[in-house]
Design an enzyme around this catalytic site. Structure first.
Site, mmCIF file in Angstrom:
data_model
loop_
_atom_site.group_PDB
_atom_site.id
_atom_site.type_symbol
_atom_site.label_atom_id
_atom_site.label_comp_id
_atom_site.label_asym_id
_atom_site.label_seq_id
_atom_site.Cartn_x
_atom_site.Cartn_y
_atom_site.Cartn_z
ATOM 1 N N GLY A 281 -5.529 -4.310 0.120
ATOM 2 C CA GLY A 281 -4.643 -3.729 -0.623
ATOM 3 C C GLY A 281 -3.630 -4.620 -1.013
ATOM 4 O O GLY A 281 -3.609 -5.784 -0.166
ATOM 5 N N GLN B 95 4.179 -8.730 -4.191
ATOM 6 C CA GLN B 95 3.451 -9.732 -3.486
ATOM 7 C C GLN B 95 2.981 -10.748 -4.437
ATOM 8 O O GLN B 95 2.744 -11.929 -4.241
ATOM 9 C CB GLN B 95 2.402 -9.213 -2.669
ATOM 10 C CG GLN B 95 2.666 -8.310 -1.511
ATOM 11 C CD GLN B 95 1.457 -7.969 -0.778
ATOM 12 O OE1 GLN B 95 0.778 -6.856 -1.208
ATOM 13 N NE2 GLN B 95 1.090 -8.736 0.135
ATOM 14 N N CYS C 162 -1.467 -8.677 6.613
ATOM 15 C CA CYS C 162 -0.721 -8.357 5.390
ATOM 16 C C CYS C 162 -1.113 -9.756 4.533
ATOM 17 O O CYS C 162 -0.914 -10.969 5.171
ATOM 18 C CB CYS C 162 0.675 -8.370 5.401
ATOM 19 S SG CYS C 162 1.612 -8.219 3.633
ATOM 20 N N LEU C 163 -1.244 -9.781 3.237
ATOM 21 C CA LEU C 163 -1.623 -11.132 2.829
ATOM 22 C C LEU C 163 -0.288 -12.076 2.353
ATOM 23 O O LEU C 163 -0.371 -12.998 2.369
ATOM 24 C CB LEU C 163 -2.395 -10.881 1.274
ATOM 25 C CG LEU C 163 -3.685 -10.282 1.159
ATOM 26 C CD1 LEU C 163 -4.020 -9.917 -0.234
ATOM 27 C CD2 LEU C 163 -4.630 -11.225 1.880
ATOM 28 N N HIS D 298 1.742 1.074 3.922
ATOM 29 C CA HIS D 298 1.969 -0.179 3.796
ATOM 30 C C HIS D 298 2.182 -0.514 2.648
ATOM 31 O O HIS D 298 3.333 -1.744 2.353
ATOM 32 C CB HIS D 298 0.866 -0.785 4.650
ATOM 33 C CG HIS D 298 0.821 -2.547 4.543
ATOM 34 N ND1 HIS D 298 0.813 -3.016 5.633
ATOM 35 C CD2 HIS D 298 0.823 -3.265 3.543
ATOM 36 C CE1 HIS D 298 0.819 -4.532 5.649
ATOM 37 N NE2 HIS D 298 0.903 -4.752 4.078
ATOM 38 N N GLU D 299 1.314 -0.429 1.405
ATOM 39 C CA GLU D 299 1.872 -1.026 0.190
ATOM 40 C C GLU D 299 2.972 -0.476 -0.503
ATOM 41 O O GLU D 299 3.559 -1.201 -1.077
ATOM 42 C CB GLU D 299 0.261 -0.744 -0.716
ATOM 43 C CG GLU D 299 -0.889 -1.236 -0.161
ATOM 44 C CD GLU D 299 -0.770 -2.755 0.134
ATOM 45 O OE1 GLU D 299 0.100 -3.521 -0.475
ATOM 46 O OE2 GLU D 299 -1.622 -3.119 0.857
ATOM 47 N N HIS E 36 6.025 -2.396 0.551
ATOM 48 C CA HIS E 36 6.232 -3.370 -0.409
ATOM 49 C C HIS E 36 7.019 -2.930 -1.519
ATOM 50 O O HIS E 36 7.638 -3.945 -2.139
ATOM 51 C CB HIS E 36 4.889 -3.869 -0.574
ATOM 52 C CG HIS E 36 4.118 -4.822 0.144
ATOM 53 N ND1 HIS E 36 4.740 -6.176 0.596
ATOM 54 C CD2 HIS E 36 2.948 -4.777 0.715
ATOM 55 C CE1 HIS E 36 4.097 -6.504 1.456
ATOM 56 N NE2 HIS E 36 3.016 -5.759 1.629
HETATM 57 ZN ZN LIG Z 1 1.154 -6.265 2.909
#
Ligand SMILES: [Zn+2]
Length: 167
Positions: free
Chosen positions: A46, A51, A90-91, A132-133, A136
Site C-alpha cells: 500500500g 508518502q 511501512c515504506l 494504515h493508508e 497517512h
Molecule cells: Zn505506511
C-alpha cells in the site's frame, strides 16, 4: 509512468493532513499510476500520496500484486468493536515493523479512478491496510500507536539507515 521517491521519518511532510480531491481528472489518474509503479518497485502492499510528497487524499493498495485498488477520497464509514492485531510495516519507516491493534472489520467508500463511488467491506488484511493508508492521509503513522520511547527508537534507526545509504 514514473517511479516516485518515498519520504521516510522524520520528514515533516508525512505529518500534514492531505486535502480532498475535487475532480478525478487525468492528472489524478497519472499520479495514481505513478503511485502503483512506486509501490510495486518498493515491494509495498500500500502507498498513500503524502508518502511521495503529494498532499492529496489518494491511496493505492495491492495485497497480491494483481488486484490493484486505486482510491480517491477514501473514507471509513464503520468500524467493528472487535479488534485484531497485525504485524505492520511501512515504506516510510523502512526495515521496521510492529504488532498493531486496530478494528478488525471496516466499511469504507471511495471514488475509483473514473470518479465512480465504490464501497468495500473487509475484515481481513485489506481492512488493516486501508486503515494504515488512511492514517497517512491524516498525518498519522503506525508508529504513533507505540510508546513514545519505542517510536523514537524506530525513527532513530531509520535516520541511521538513511545516513548509511547516503554514505
Ligand atoms: Zn505506511
Amino acid at each position: 509512468m514514473a517511479r516516485l521517491t518515498v519520504l521516510t521519518v522524520p520528514d515533516a511532510r508525512l505529518r500534514v493532513k492531505a486535502k480532498p480531491v475535487s475532480v478525478v481528472d487525468d492528472m489524478i489518474k497519472s499520479i495514481l499510476n505513478d503511485m502503483v509503479e512506486t509501490m510495486h518497485a518498493e515491494d509495498g502492499i500500500g502507498l498513500a500520496a503524502p508518502q511521495v510528497g503529494i498532499s492529496l487524499r489518494l491511496i493505492v493498495i495491492s495485497l497480491d500484486g494483481e488486484t490493484i485498488y486505486k482510491m480517491v477520497n477514501p473514507e471509513i464509514i464503520w468500524r467493528s468493536n472487535e479488534e485484531s492485531t497485525c504485524n505492520e510495516g511501512c515504506l516510510s519507516v523502512p526495515e521496521q515493523n510492529a504488532e498493531i491493534k486496530r478494528p478488525k472489520a471496516i466499511k469504507m467508500t471511495y471514488l475509483d479512478e473514473n470518479g465512480v463511488k465504490q464501497s468495500i467491506e473487509s475484515d481481513d488484511l485489506l481492512a488493516t491496510c486501508i486503515q494504515h493508508e488512511i492514517d497517512h492521509l491524516n498525518g498519522k503513522l503506525y508508529i504513533d500507536y507505540l510508546s513514545s520511547l519505542k517510536r523514537q527508537l524506530y525513527i532513530n534507526k531509520v535516520k541511521r539507515l538513511k545516513r548509511y545509504e547516503e554514505g
